[in-house]
Design a protein around this motif. Sequence first.
Motif, PDB file in Angstrom:
ATOM      1  N   TYR A 111       0.818  -1.218   0.000  1.00 11.64           N
ATOM      2  CA  TYR A 111       0.000   0.000   0.000  1.00 11.64           C
ATOM      3  C   TYR A 111       0.858   1.279   0.000  1.00 11.64           C
ATOM      4  O   TYR A 111       0.702   2.143   0.859  1.00 11.64           O
ATOM      5  CB  TYR A 111      -0.982  -0.007   1.176  1.00 11.64           C
ATOM      6  N   SER A 112       1.753   1.360  -0.964  1.00 14.20           N
ATOM      7  CA  SER A 112       2.490   2.627  -1.111  1.00 14.20           C
ATOM      8  C   SER A 112       1.496   3.736  -1.430  1.00 14.20           C
ATOM      9  O   SER A 112       1.720   4.903  -1.092  1.00 14.20           O
ATOM     10  CB  SER A 112       3.555   2.510  -2.191  1.00 14.20           C
ATOM     11  N   SER A 113       0.405   3.393  -2.097  1.00 12.30           N
ATOM     12  CA  SER A 113      -0.754   4.293  -2.220  1.00 12.30           C
ATOM     13  C   SER A 113      -1.986   3.456  -1.882  1.00 12.30           C
ATOM     14  O   SER A 113      -2.005   2.258  -2.178  1.00 12.30           O
ATOM     15  CB  SER A 113      -0.947   4.799  -3.644  1.00 12.30           C
ATOM     16  N   TYR A 114      -3.000   4.101  -1.308  1.00 16.65           N
ATOM     17  CA  TYR A 114      -4.291   3.421  -1.154  1.00 16.65           C
ATOM     18  C   TYR A 114      -5.196   3.999  -2.231  1.00 16.65           C
ATOM     19  O   TYR A 114      -5.810   5.059  -2.086  1.00 16.65           O
ATOM     20  CB  TYR A 114      -4.885   3.633   0.250  1.00 16.65           C
ATOM     21  N   CYS A 115      -5.216   3.272  -3.336  1.00 15.60           N
ATOM     22  CA  CYS A 115      -5.825   3.772  -4.559  1.00 15.60           C
ATOM     23  C   CYS A 115      -7.231   3.170  -4.721  1.00 15.60           C
ATOM     24  O   CYS A 115      -7.382   1.952  -4.662  1.00 15.60           O
ATOM     25  CB  CYS A 115      -4.901   3.298  -5.667  1.00 15.60           C
ATOM     26  N   ILE A 116      -8.226   4.041  -4.905  1.00 17.95           N
ATOM     27  CA  ILE A 116      -9.595   3.543  -5.073  1.00 17.95           C
ATOM     28  C   ILE A 116     -10.192   4.114  -6.367  1.00 17.95           C
ATOM     29  O   ILE A 116      -9.670   5.090  -6.903  1.00 17.95           O
ATOM     30  CB  ILE A 116     -10.515   3.949  -3.883  1.00 17.95           C
ATOM     31  N   CYS A 117     -11.242   3.500  -6.877  1.00 19.01           N
ATOM     32  CA  CYS A 117     -12.002   4.093  -7.974  1.00 19.01           C
ATOM     33  C   CYS A 117     -13.322   4.574  -7.381  1.00 19.01           C
ATOM     34  O   CYS A 117     -13.947   3.862  -6.574  1.00 19.01           O
ATOM     35  CB  CYS A 117     -12.270   3.076  -9.083  1.00 19.01           C
ATOM     36  N   ALA A 118     -13.746   5.762  -7.771  1.00 18.50           N
ATOM     37  CA  ALA A 118     -14.932   6.359  -7.157  1.00 18.50           C
ATOM     38  C   ALA A 118     -15.837   6.974  -8.209  1.00 18.50           C
ATOM     39  O   ALA A 118     -15.368   7.675  -9.103  1.00 18.50           O
ATOM     40  CB  ALA A 118     -14.498   7.444  -6.172  1.00 18.50           C
ATOM     41  N   GLU A 119     -17.139   6.716  -8.059  1.00 18.06           N
ATOM     42  CA  GLU A 119     -18.109   7.435  -8.895  1.00 18.06           C
ATOM     43  C   GLU A 119     -18.087   8.899  -8.474  1.00 18.06           C
ATOM     44  O   GLU A 119     -17.934   9.196  -7.294  1.00 18.06           O
ATOM     45  CB  GLU A 119     -19.515   6.850  -8.685  1.00 18.06           C
ATOM     46  N   ARG A 120     -18.264   9.793  -9.427  1.00 18.64           N
ATOM     47  CA  ARG A 120     -18.213  11.243  -9.192  1.00 18.64           C
ATOM     48  C   ARG A 120     -16.890  11.627  -8.515  1.00 18.64           C
ATOM     49  O   ARG A 120     -16.849  12.361  -7.538  1.00 18.64           O
ATOM     50  CB  ARG A 120     -19.420  11.699  -8.350  1.00 18.64           C
ATOM     51  N   ARG A 121     -15.790  11.065  -9.046  1.00 17.54           N
ATOM     52  CA  ARG A 121     -14.470  11.260  -8.455  1.00 17.54           C
ATOM     53  C   ARG A 121     -14.128  12.743  -8.213  1.00 17.54           C
ATOM     54  O   ARG A 121     -13.683  13.103  -7.115  1.00 17.54           O
ATOM     55  CB  ARG A 121     -13.422  10.602  -9.359  1.00 17.54           C
TER      56      ARG A 121
END
Length: 368
Positions: free
Chosen positions: A285-295
Amino acid sequence: MKFKVPYIDLPKQYANMETDLSSAIKAVFSSGSFILRDDVKKFEKNMANYLGCRCIIGLNSGTDSLFLAIHAQRFEPASEIITVSHTFIATIAAIKHCGLEPVLVDIGEDYNMDVNRIEEAVTNRTCGIIPVHLNGRACEMSKIMEIAKRHDLVVIEDSCQALGASYKGKKTGTFGIGCFSLHPIKTVGAPGDGGFLATDDESFAEKIRLLRDHGQKTKDEIEAFGFNSRLDNLHAAVLNIKYKYLKKWIEKRRTIASKYHQGLFSISELRLPPPPSDGEFYDVYSSYCICAERRDDLVEHLARKGIEVFVHWRKPVHLQKALGLGKFNLPRTEYVSKTVLSLPIYPEMEDSAVDVVIAAIKKFYHKK
Ligand SMILES: Cc1ncc(COP(=O)(O)O)c(C=O)c1O
């Protein structure tokens, strides 16, 4: 702007280790040991032990580790290297700077190279593959190594975001030639630029050692046209202090990732990375990367709440007009660029700060 929850908190990290860092820095200055001295050797030894590989060569950046790894292969001009567009520009620039052609394939659900897309990209000019282990998660290396073997391709791993991650118990950067960044925001960061290359091949390591130091074998013997790409001794001294915390820092990142997962998994508008596991993939987890609606609205909402996030990356490399790489059809990469964002994650982050981020996201999606 001062954020209530910053994306990363380097001043806090410094405050926690100020005494040790100050004495390491003082020792370098008072001995005048600045270029390729004992601290660099010690750092290389530390990393070799940690990764379980024979040779580490300290360099001035992750970018140079990629460039030198490719350059030292002496591939035929205009040969092709398969990699991804969903990466930092340095991966692809290194290929171009060596006079070679990047061939870009799409990513899978985990933001990493889709291994099912590699073989269809192989031509009689392909010489190598650069898998990029993004966000601290390994690519599916068994499949990649198998394809590379079948087509006689060199594997250069861009492990700049994945120090400490592993796949089936083997650390990233040790399957092929490993390229790592020590940029200040990485899990172990130098006070400036830095990087290193990992290899088990002593003679290849020797080539890289020559290339990083103007091709000089000794002061009187030049064996190749080289470069100036040495890891600074002062940086190595700082890195050797930080190295002691590496395992603990990775554990803390995994704890935060777990907390994010528990807090956010029920929000259907989000797609989260898998929670930490000790299975095939050991994620750091060098980044905690997510995909989000209405980013974009979510990013604005979080900024209003004093939470700093990053977007890696709003425009993928193949859509950067100036680079002339527009011929690739990469729907998943393009979808991700419209929805992706990275939440704050760093070892000094308090539980209460993680709670603040979770609460703010829940509020945005009207969740209790
Ligand atoms: C995936 C990836 N490749 C390469 C690099 C380049 O590393 P550096 O900034 O140390 O040159 C980075 C740095 O952020 C990266 O994230």
